[in-house]
Design a protein around this motif. Structure first.
Motif: not given
Length: 1027
Positions: A366, A402-403, A406-407, A409, A411, A431, A461-462, A465, A468
């Motif tokens: 990530c 999910t991690n 998140n990378s 997406a 913030p 992305s 959670h995934g 993310a 986003r």
């Protein structure tokens, strides 16, 4: 000339600075020349006596230090430089000579021809190891000045200067000198050719890394380890020539046993140096670098070290990708071979996704997104979401996925779907491009994961993310996600596996950008779960169901479009509940739940960093409907639902939130309607039309009116609290209105809730309109005080109630520092001095006047400075009386209300008074005093603390207050035991030890206390004295 000689002789005899100053003044004014001074010093400069010769050179150096620069011409500087060079080989004069040179080189008249001879003399004769720190500093300062002013001349010296300085600086250890030495080395490394002396400069820079310096306590020089680090790091990264020597040195430092601070320093240095050392060095030493970084990332000592290692890895990969080496020329990508090795090592960890190494590997991949697109794309193309069926039941894999999402997406807030974010070059951000080929697979993995309890939360959670990630999920796909997730909304906790909060959070995020999907798929079932009639009291499952539905609706409907529907549907339910019902209590509970949901949603809307702009419009739509329900219930002959005080308080909260968010213009109209309704009985405007019936006129402020009507004053007060200062009010009638409110509260049928509401109205209007109510304040001081509060023919209960109103007015004045504030406060001391129950009430009231508030701490300090001396003076003169008890109550009340920092310096005077208060028969007073002592117990470590001298008394008092036979109130017993447990930690062992046996014996009795909470504190206290 004679004057100069006289000052010289006088200085040699006394060494007074004034003699030097006289000579400098004469030189500046032209009364003498530099030649005159040298002639006056002649016999001393050439003296065979070491002391005289040293003092002669020192005198000359001191004169040069203070001499104006324009008085030194090129010839004079040349002569002085030559003179000082000859003094460098004299061990007696080298110290003042170096000091003089450090000042002389600052002169603009210094010639280029003097510099080589000067430096060669320093390199030849100055032996740094035998000089003290202050003299070595002059050497570094001289060279540093020359680098700033004569860089080209030093470059012309070439290796002669480079080699000479390296030998001169070797072995320096004093941090004061090192800060200058590092600055010099930085310039030499960047501006000079050091190819023949790389190892020499490596030795005089890298030998200090990592910095382990710790400044001594009270260091007068103020040099910290961070100062040295910030000076050294630019040296380490100054030249690519250090690469093959520096990287192994870093690698060795990383092997020193996981010392966190040292490891972080090494990693930060590598991050700074690798881009300078270049891709060739990074590639040749890549295996060692990757091994060291892998250890810090895959087996981190702490989060900070792990983060530093990831930053270093990013720098490493960025350097390699800047000039990639690709062995297979047929590959479509241009990813460096070693970077590919790093990616493969990380991907290998995904074979066991449940282990920490897999999470660390994902962090690495990530991190590549922000530095180089190709490594990240390679990793994402070779990772695990091509076959969703393989991972559908593996929570650890979905966590990794999910991690990864998140990378991608940002913030910040979500961008609008179907509106791609375009970069400056016109291309779609990476992305979106990276997920284009695998988005369907990712969505499949996550939606399949929703079906299994073990993977449901990670899948939610995934999905959160995924939505986003800018411009990836379309509105249709958001609708599909809503349909998959919506089935978990409103279910019982055990059925939903505690995923309710995650589900609602995801749907709330979607509602921001696609509210229509939530409105059409999620809200209808929730609204259907709200019954038209309240369930019976014993229908627990039905009541729980509407609570869950209201809670979900409250969280989902914060967006303006959804909130409007939410308001309409819930107010309709409230209307239905107002029809005659056989069971009033279940209906009240249901209505209270609806109003609470409305209030919670409004609170969320106005608490945002940018409050929703739609809230003010509900002052004209929602509030009239609520006022109608409440006012109709107030004037009805029979008992109506909205006459319940609990519902009135819930409505009051909604009124307060909406009025607070409304602009002044809206508040002006609203208050006109409100005043017309409450004071004139004209309710048409405030309820939005005529009432459905009129059993009696609405006149809540009239004497003798029904309790139901009087209770609506809660709504009246709720509107006044958030009122803006610039709202227009009829100031000519304001004083009489406030006086009427006070009179209204004097009625025998005035309840505590009604009195509290009036107190809020008085406080708000007095604070905001004090300049317009002079007549009211005069009435309070002159008439109300004497006729009610200080009138002993009035019942004690009425006088206590009057004190409550008086305090609300006084505090409103105190907060704005009004001149009348202290007059109101002074009256309370008259009551306290009487010592009766009204005096006790006044004593308790002194605390609320200075209630804790971080914003108003200065106000509290001013108040304490006025009130506390009066209390201390009074309590010392009334020992053993009811008045003493009243003043001790006042003392405890005030100290409990202000920050402890305001009275901590006076604890020596306060301690005996507080201990006296522990013997009064007032449980609340005792709790307040023990809490005061508890809050200040940490000051016992101060040498000036009075706590050790009162140790025996405090121990005995706390033991007495912890016994159920002596103190029935459990609050006091718990507070006393907690304080008793703190004493061993703050009072010296030799002071407290004599009471240990008694404490343990008495605590053993407390272990039989009927209250479990008391027994628990007794166990904790006993452990403190035995452990």
């Amino acid at each position: 000339m004679e004057g100069v000689e006289r000052h010289v002789r006088s200085w040699f005899a006394s060494e007074k600075p004034a003699e030097i100053n006289h000579v400098i003044s004469a030189l500046s004014s032209g009364e003498c020349t530099l030649l005159d001074i040298v002639k006056a010093l002649g016999e001393y400069l050439t003296s065979e006596e070491d002391i005289l010769r040293t003092k002669g050179v020192q005198f000359l150096s001191l004169v040069i230090e203070g001499c104006p620069k324009e008085k030194l011409n090129r010839q004079a500087v040349h002569v002085l430089v030559t003179f000082y060079r000859t003094k460098l080989d004299d061990t007696e004069t080298i110290t003042p000579a170096l000091e003089g040179l450090s000042h002389l080189v600052r002169s603009p008249a210094l010639g280029s021809s003097d510099i080589p001879d000067l430096l060669n003399a320093m390199f030849t004769h100055v032996k740094m190891r035998v000089l003290v720190q202050s003299i070595r500093f002059f050497v570094f300062d001289t060279i540093n000045t020359l680098l700033k002013t004569h860089l080209d001349d030093l470059k012309a010296m070439g290796d002669q200067f480079v080699a000479g300085y390296a030998a001169l600086a070797s072995g320096e250890k004093d941090p004061r000198n090192l800060t200058v030495a590092f600055a010099i080395a930085r310039v030499i490394l960047t501006e000079f050719d050091i190819s023949k002396h790389v190892e020499d400069y490596f030795d005089i820079t890298f030998c200090y890394f990592p910095i382990t310096f710790r400044p001594p306590p009270n260091d007068p020089y103020g040099i910290s380890a961070d100062d040295l680090k910030s000076s050294l790091l630019p040296c380490l990264s100054a030249t690519p020539a250090f690469g093959r020597l520096g990287v192994p040195s870093f690698w060795k430092n990383s092997q020193l046993g996981h010392l966190s601070l040292r490891s972080r320093d090494t990693l930060r240095a590598m991050s700074l140096c690798l881009p300078v050392y270049g891709s060739s060095v990074a590639r040749d030493l890549g295996s060692n670098i990757w091994s060291a970084l892998k250890l810090e990332i895959f087996q981190p000592v702490d989060a900070a070290t792990e983060e530093a290692a990831l930053d270093t890895l990013q720098a490493f990969v960025r350097v390699l990708q800047s000039n990639p080496v690709v062995a297979d020329q047929g590959r479509a990508d241009d990813m460096d071979d070693f970077v590919r090795t790093v990616c493969v090592d990380c991907l290998d960890t995904f074979g066991e996704p449940e282990k920490p190494q897999a999470r660390a590997g994902m962090k690495i991949l990530c991190s590549f997104l922000s530095i180089a697109r190709m490594p990240f794309q390679y990793s994402s193309n070779h990772t695990f979401f091509h076959d969703p069926m393989e991972v559908s039941n593996r929570a650890s894999v979905i966590v990794l996925l999910t991690n990864l999402l998140n990378s991608l997406a940002p913030p910040e807030n979500l961008p609008t779907p179907d509106k791609p974010v375009v970069t400056a070059s016109g291309s779609i951000p990476s992305s979106q491009d990276l997920l284009t080929s695998s988005k369907d697979a990712v969505l499949g993995v996550l939606t399949v994961g929703l079906k299994t309890p073990s993977t449901r939360v990670p899948s939610l959670h995934g999905l959160a993310a995924l939505i986003r990630v800018p411009s990836v999920v379309t509105k249709d796909e958001l609708g599909y996600i809503v349909s998959e997730v919506g089935e978990f909304v409103g279910k019982e906790a055990n059925d939903a596996e505690d995923t309710t909060s995650n589900v609602l959070s995801l749907l709330s995020s979607i509602a921001v950008v696609a509210p229509q999907h939530v409105a059409t798929q999620v809200l209808p079932p929730l609204f259907l779960a709200l019954p038209d009639r309240p369930p019976p009291r014993d229908a627990h499952s039905q009541r729980a169901a509407y609570w869950r539905a209201l809670s979900a609706l409250s969280q989902l409907c914060t967006q303006p479009e959804l909130f409007e529907t939410f308001v309409i549907r819930l107010t309709t339910k409230l209307d239905l509940l107002c029809s005659p019902l056989p069971r009033m209590e279940p209906a009240a509970a249901y209505a209270h739940a609806i109003l609470t949901a409305l209030g919670n949603t409004l609170s969320a809307k106005v608490s945002k960093s940018r409050p929703d702009a739609d809230v003010p419009k509900y002052i004209n739509t929602l509030l009239p409907r609520l006022f109608r329900l409440c006012l109709e219930a107030a004037i009805a002959k029979e008992q109506r639902l909205f006459a319940d005080m609990r519902l009135l308080r819930a409505v009051a909260r909604i009124i307060k939130l909406i009025v607070e968010a409304s602009p002044t213009a809206s508040q002006n109209k609203f208050f006109d309607d409100l005043v017309s309704a409450y004071l004139d009985g004209q309710v048409k405007s405030i309820v939005g039309g005529d009432l459905s019936f009129s059993s009696e006129e609405f006149s809540p402020m009239n004497a003798g009116i029904s309790t139901r009507q009087r209770n609506t004053v809660v709504l009246y007060a709720a509107a006044h609290v958030p009122m803006r200062r610039d709202v227009s009010l009829d100031t000519t009638k304001l004083s009489s209105r406030l006086a009427d409110l006070v009179t209204w509260c004097s009625s025998d049928n005035c309840t505590a809730s009604q009195r509290e509401a009036v107190s809020h109205i008085l406080a708000s209007l007095v604070n905001k309109r004090a300049d317009d109510i002079g007549d009211f304040l005069k009435y309070q001081i002159d008439d109300y005080w004497s006729k009610v509060i200080n009138n002993h023919t009035v019942s004690a209960s009425d006088r206590r109630n009057a004190v409550t109103l008086w305090v609300s007015i006084a505090r409103a004045l105190l907060v704005r520092s009004h001149p009348s504030a202290m007059a109101f406060t002074d009256k309370l001391f008259i009551l306290i001095d009487e010592g009766d129950e009204v005096g006790r009430e006044a004593a308790h009231a002194l605390g609320p006047l200075a209630i804790k508030d971080e914003v108003l701490v200065l106000y509290a300090q001013r108040y304490l400075n006025v009130v506390l001396p009066r209390i201390l003076e009074a309590v010392q003169n009334v020992t053993g009386s009811r008045r003493e008890a009243a003043y001790l109550v006042a003392l405890a009340s005030v100290l409990s209300a202000v920050p402890k920092t305001l009275y901590l310096p006076q604890m020596t005077k306060l301690m005996p008074l507080l201990i006296r208060g522990l013997n009064l028969d007032d449980p609340k007073l005792r709790v307040d005093i023990i809490n005061i002592l508890t809050s200040t117990v940490d000051a016992a470590s101060d040498e000036k603390s009075s706590l050790p001298s009162y140790a025996s008394t405090l121990v005995l008092e706390m033991l007495k207050n912890s016994m159920v036979t002596d103190m029935p109130d459990p609050r006091v017993r718990i507070a006393a035991l907690k304080y008793l447990a703190l004493l061993p930690g703050v009072i010296r062992y030799d002071v407290l030890h004599p009471y240990k046996a008694q404490v343990l014996k008495e605590l053993g009795k407390v272990l039989d206390d009927p209250r479990r909470a008391v027994r628990k504190e007794a166990v904790d206290a006993r452990y403190k004295y035995t452990g």
